[in-house]
Design a protein around this motif. Sequence first.
Motif, PDB file in Angstrom:
ATOM      1  N   VAL A 195       0.680  -1.161  -0.033  1.00 39.79           N
ATOM      2  CA  VAL A 195       0.016   0.246  -0.044  1.00 39.79           C
ATOM      3  C   VAL A 195       1.098   1.090  -0.119  1.00 39.79           C
ATOM      4  CG1 VAL A 195      -1.806   1.327   1.275  1.00 39.79           C
ATOM      5  CG2 VAL A 195      -1.984  -1.365   0.922  1.00 39.79           C
ATOM      6  N   TYR A 196       0.539   2.403  -0.828  1.00 40.80           N
ATOM      7  CA  TYR A 196       1.334   4.079  -0.814  1.00 40.80           C
ATOM      8  C   TYR A 196       0.305   4.811  -0.313  1.00 40.80           C
ATOM      9  CZ  TYR A 196       5.088   1.420  -3.339  1.00 40.80           C
ATOM     10  OH  TYR A 196       6.522   0.669  -4.151  1.00 40.80           O
ATOM     11  N   CYS A 197       0.457   5.389   0.393  1.00 44.03           N
ATOM     12  CA  CYS A 197      -0.079   6.462   1.105  1.00 44.03           C
ATOM     13  C   CYS A 197       0.744   7.761   0.523  1.00 44.03           C
ATOM     14  CB  CYS A 197      -0.741   6.545   2.166  1.00 44.03           C
ATOM     15  SG  CYS A 197      -1.649   5.066   3.272  1.00 44.03           S
ATOM     16  N   TRP A 198       0.005   8.633   0.451  1.00 44.98           N
ATOM     17  CA  TRP A 198       0.861  10.492   0.184  1.00 44.98           C
ATOM     18  C   TRP A 198       0.169  10.973  -0.394  1.00 44.98           C
ATOM     19  CZ3 TRP A 198      -0.576   7.229  -3.695  1.00 44.98           C
ATOM     20  CH2 TRP A 198      -1.580   7.961  -4.923  1.00 44.98           C
ATOM     21  N   LEU A 262      -5.801   9.208   5.251  1.00 43.61           N
ATOM     22  CA  LEU A 262      -5.174   8.757   3.776  1.00 43.61           C
ATOM     23  C   LEU A 262      -4.523   7.366   4.806  1.00 43.61           C
ATOM     24  CD1 LEU A 262      -3.364  11.516   2.767  1.00 43.61           C
ATOM     25  CD2 LEU A 262      -4.529  10.333   1.764  1.00 43.61           C
ATOM     26  N   VAL A 263      -3.730   6.778   5.840  1.00 47.71           N
ATOM     27  CA  VAL A 263      -3.886   5.549   6.225  1.00 47.71           C
ATOM     28  C   VAL A 263      -4.701   4.984   6.795  1.00 47.71           C
ATOM     29  CG1 VAL A 263      -2.171   4.141   7.365  1.00 47.71           C
ATOM     30  CG2 VAL A 263      -1.637   6.425   6.793  1.00 47.71           C
ATOM     31  N   TRP A 323       4.500   4.836   3.495  1.00 47.22           N
ATOM     32  CA  TRP A 323       3.843   6.542   3.217  1.00 47.22           C
ATOM     33  C   TRP A 323       4.932   8.316   3.265  1.00 47.22           C
ATOM     34  CZ3 TRP A 323      -0.180  10.020   4.948  1.00 47.22           C
ATOM     35  CH2 TRP A 323       0.467  10.999   5.614  1.00 47.22           C
ATOM     36  N   MET A 324       4.835   8.710   2.013  1.00 47.28           N
ATOM     37  CA  MET A 324       5.256   9.532   1.396  1.00 47.28           C
ATOM     38  C   MET A 324       4.325  10.842   1.492  1.00 47.28           C
ATOM     39  SD  MET A 324       6.144   7.534  -2.373  1.00 47.28           S
ATOM     40  CE  MET A 324       6.516   6.270  -2.046  1.00 47.28           C
ATOM     41  N   ASP A 325       5.653  11.827   2.052  1.00 49.24           N
ATOM     42  CA  ASP A 325       4.441  13.450   2.534  1.00 49.24           C
ATOM     43  C   ASP A 325       5.885  13.989   1.441  1.00 49.24           C
ATOM     44  OD1 ASP A 325       6.699  13.761   4.372  1.00 49.24           O
ATOM     45  OD2 ASP A 325       5.295  13.216   5.199  1.00 49.24           O
ATOM     46  N   LYS A 355      -5.423  -3.481  -8.878  1.00 48.95           N
ATOM     47  CA  LYS A 355      -4.823  -2.232  -7.844  1.00 48.95           C
ATOM     48  C   LYS A 355      -5.955  -1.557  -7.963  1.00 48.95           C
ATOM     49  CE  LYS A 355      -0.799  -2.554  -9.831  1.00 48.95           C
ATOM     50  NZ  LYS A 355       0.505  -1.545 -10.813  1.00 48.95           N
ATOM     51  N   MET A 356      -6.501  -0.996  -6.565  1.00 45.75           N
ATOM     52  CA  MET A 356      -7.425  -0.159  -6.918  1.00 45.75           C
ATOM     53  C   MET A 356      -7.280   0.894  -6.290  1.00 45.75           C
ATOM     54  SD  MET A 356      -9.745  -1.805  -3.809  1.00 45.75           S
ATOM     55  CE  MET A 356      -9.277  -1.723  -2.205  1.00 45.75           C
ATOM     56  N   ILE A 357      -7.812   2.388  -6.330  1.00 46.83           N
ATOM     57  CA  ILE A 357      -6.875   3.487  -5.635  1.00 46.83           C
ATOM     58  C   ILE A 357      -8.362   4.405  -5.134  1.00 46.83           C
ATOM     59  CG2 ILE A 357      -6.883   4.631  -7.464  1.00 46.83           C
ATOM     60  CD1 ILE A 357      -4.666   6.035  -7.520  1.00 46.83           C
ATOM     61  N   CYS A 358      -7.391   5.248  -4.615  1.00 45.80           N
ATOM     62  CA  CYS A 358      -8.415   6.566  -3.241  1.00 45.80           C
ATOM     63  C   CYS A 358      -8.032   7.728  -3.612  1.00 45.80           C
ATOM     64  CB  CYS A 358     -10.099   5.416  -2.545  1.00 45.80           C
ATOM     65  SG  CYS A 358      -8.369   5.685  -0.951  1.00 45.80           S
ATOM     66  N   ASP A 359      -8.731   8.917  -3.041  1.00 42.11           N
ATOM     67  CA  ASP A 359      -8.456  10.492  -2.983  1.00 42.11           C
ATOM     68  C   ASP A 359      -8.675   9.934  -1.014  1.00 42.11           C
ATOM     69  OD1 ASP A 359      -8.579  10.670  -5.599  1.00 42.11           O
ATOM     70  OD2 ASP A 359      -9.742  11.642  -5.567  1.00 42.11           O
ATOM     71  N   VAL A 360      -7.890  11.452  -0.712  1.00 37.50           N
ATOM     72  CA  VAL A 360      -7.913  11.869   0.728  1.00 37.50           C
ATOM     73  C   VAL A 360      -9.553  11.447   0.817  1.00 37.50           C
ATOM     74  CG1 VAL A 360      -8.560  14.077   0.527  1.00 37.50           C
ATOM     75  CG2 VAL A 360      -7.232  13.646   1.967  1.00 37.50           C
ATOM     76  N   TYR A 361      -9.906  11.119   2.329  1.00 35.16           N
ATOM     77  CA  TYR A 361     -10.887  10.515   3.075  1.00 35.16           C
ATOM     78  C   TYR A 361     -11.535   9.387   1.761  1.00 35.16           C
ATOM     79  CZ  TYR A 361     -10.603  15.510   4.067  1.00 35.16           C
ATOM     80  OH  TYR A 361     -10.516  16.808   4.589  1.00 35.16           O
TER      81      TYR A 361
END
Length: 485
Positions: A195-198, A262-263, A323-325, A355-361
Motif C-alpha cells: 500500500v502507498y499513501c501520499w 489517508l492511512v 507513507w510519503m509526504d 489494483k485500486m486507488i482512492c483520494d483523501v478521506y
Amino acid sequence: MKPSKHTKNQENSRRNFIKHAAVAAAGFMIVPRHVLGGKGYLAPSDRLQVAGIGVGGKGQSDIASFAKTGKADIAFLCDVDDRRAANSIRNFPRAKYYKDYREMLDKEHRHIDAVSVSTPDHNHAVQTMAAMQLGKHVYVQKPLTHDIYEARKLTEAAQRYKVVTQMGNQGASGDGVRQLQEWLDDGQIGKVETVYCWTDRPLWPQGISWPEPAAQIPKELDWNLWLGTARDLRYVEKLVPFNWRGWWEFGTGALGDMGCHLVEPPFRILDLQYPKDVQCSVGSVYVDEFKRGYFPESCPPSSHVVMTYAKTKKTKGDLTLHWMDGGIKPERPAELEANERFGDNGVLFIGTRGKMICDVYGSNPRLLPTSRTAQARTKKTIERVPGGAEGHYGQWVEGCLAGYGKMKMSSPFEIAGPLTETLLIANLAIRGFDIREARADGKGYSYPGRDLKMIWDSQNIRVTNFEAANQYIKREYRQGWTLGV
C-alpha cells in the motif's frame, strides 16, 4: 375508646390509597414534553448538551455540525484565544464562554453531556482524559494524541469510563472506504501486498530553525494556556493559529495532519493493528553549499516511511505500507491513462490480482484500470452511514444520546487509538533519523538512527533495537499539567 385493629387497617389503607392516587395523578399530569410537542420534538433531556474546547477554525465547524443535527445544544464554549472564538460566540450567543477548560469542566460538568476537543495536538490528551474521567462522551480532532503513550491511555480509558468516542477523521464514515472494503472482500484485486499513501502536505513551514526574534503576545491570547503541556517557550509570530503543526513540541507534522485521512482506509479494510518495524528517509533543507540543514525541533520538509505489518486474512503475507509526504509520490501505476489524474493526496492498493486507488478521506474509489470501476458488479454488503462523511458528526450525536455500546461508531478510540499509534510510530522513525551523537574523534556528529530498521514491541510500547528513539514515546509535561493516570 381505642380504635380496633380492623379500624386501624382501614385507616392505613385509606392513607396509602390517597398517597398512591396522588402520585398517580401527578404522574398523569406531568406529560413528557416530547408527547406534547408531537413527532420530531425533542425534550431538553433528549438533547445533547455539548461543550467545545477549541472553537475556532476546525473546532468552529465541528460544533456547527453537531448543532446542525437538531439534536445537540452548544451549551459551553472554551478557547484560549478570543479572536479565534469570536465567530462561535456570535453563532451560539446562549453558550457560556470560558478560557480555561479546567475551570469549565469543574464548574459546569453537571450540565455537560459531551465534549468536543479541537485544539493543537499537544493538548488533546489531557483535555480528552479530563472529560472522560467525568463520564463525558468525547469527539476529538485528529490525530487523537501527540504521543504514542497518550493514544494507548485514551484507548484504555474509553472502555474504562464507558463513554461514546469518535475521532474527527470524517472519511471513516464515508461511502468510499466501504466501497473499497466490498471490492476487496469480493476478490476484485486479490490479496493485498503493498500500500502507498501520499500527501502534498506540509502546507506550513517545516525543516526550519525556531524563529527569531520573540514577538509580542496578542492581548486576546492566553499564551500560558495555549502552551498547556508544552515547554515554557516564548511566543513567535504566526505560530498561532496554524504553523504550530511543523514543530515537534506542539504538532505531529504532515503524518499527524493527513495520516488519519489517508492511512485509515488500508488500516481499516486490511484489519491492521501495530507495525512490526519501521524505517524512513527524510528530506533536508539547503543552508549553504557546504551544509545541509539540521533542525531537530522541526518536522522535516519531506519524508518517506516504510512500515511492515503482520499478515492478515486480507494480505498475501506481511504487508508493506509506504507513507510519503512533502510532494513525494509513488511511481504512477501503468494502468492509469496518460491524462488520468493521479492526485496530490491518495492511497494505492496493490494486490495479487489487481489494483485500486482512492483520494483523501477514502473518496473517489476506483479500480485500475478505471474502466473496471463501472464494470464491477459487487454487491453492497456494508451498511452506509447516513450522510456519508458529513454524517460522521450526526453519528456521534446519535451515539451519545443512545448511550455507550448502543450504536456503532465509525472511528471510536478502539480504532482511532491504534491508528494514531501507527502514525506516531512512523513519526518515531522520522525523529529518530535525526538523533545525533558527537563523534569520538571530535570531528562532527554521527547519526545512529539512520539506515536503521526500528523493531517495534507493541505490547511494551517501545523500540527494541534503538533506545534513543524511546524518549519520544512519552513526553514530560510542563509543571501543573497531568494526564491523570
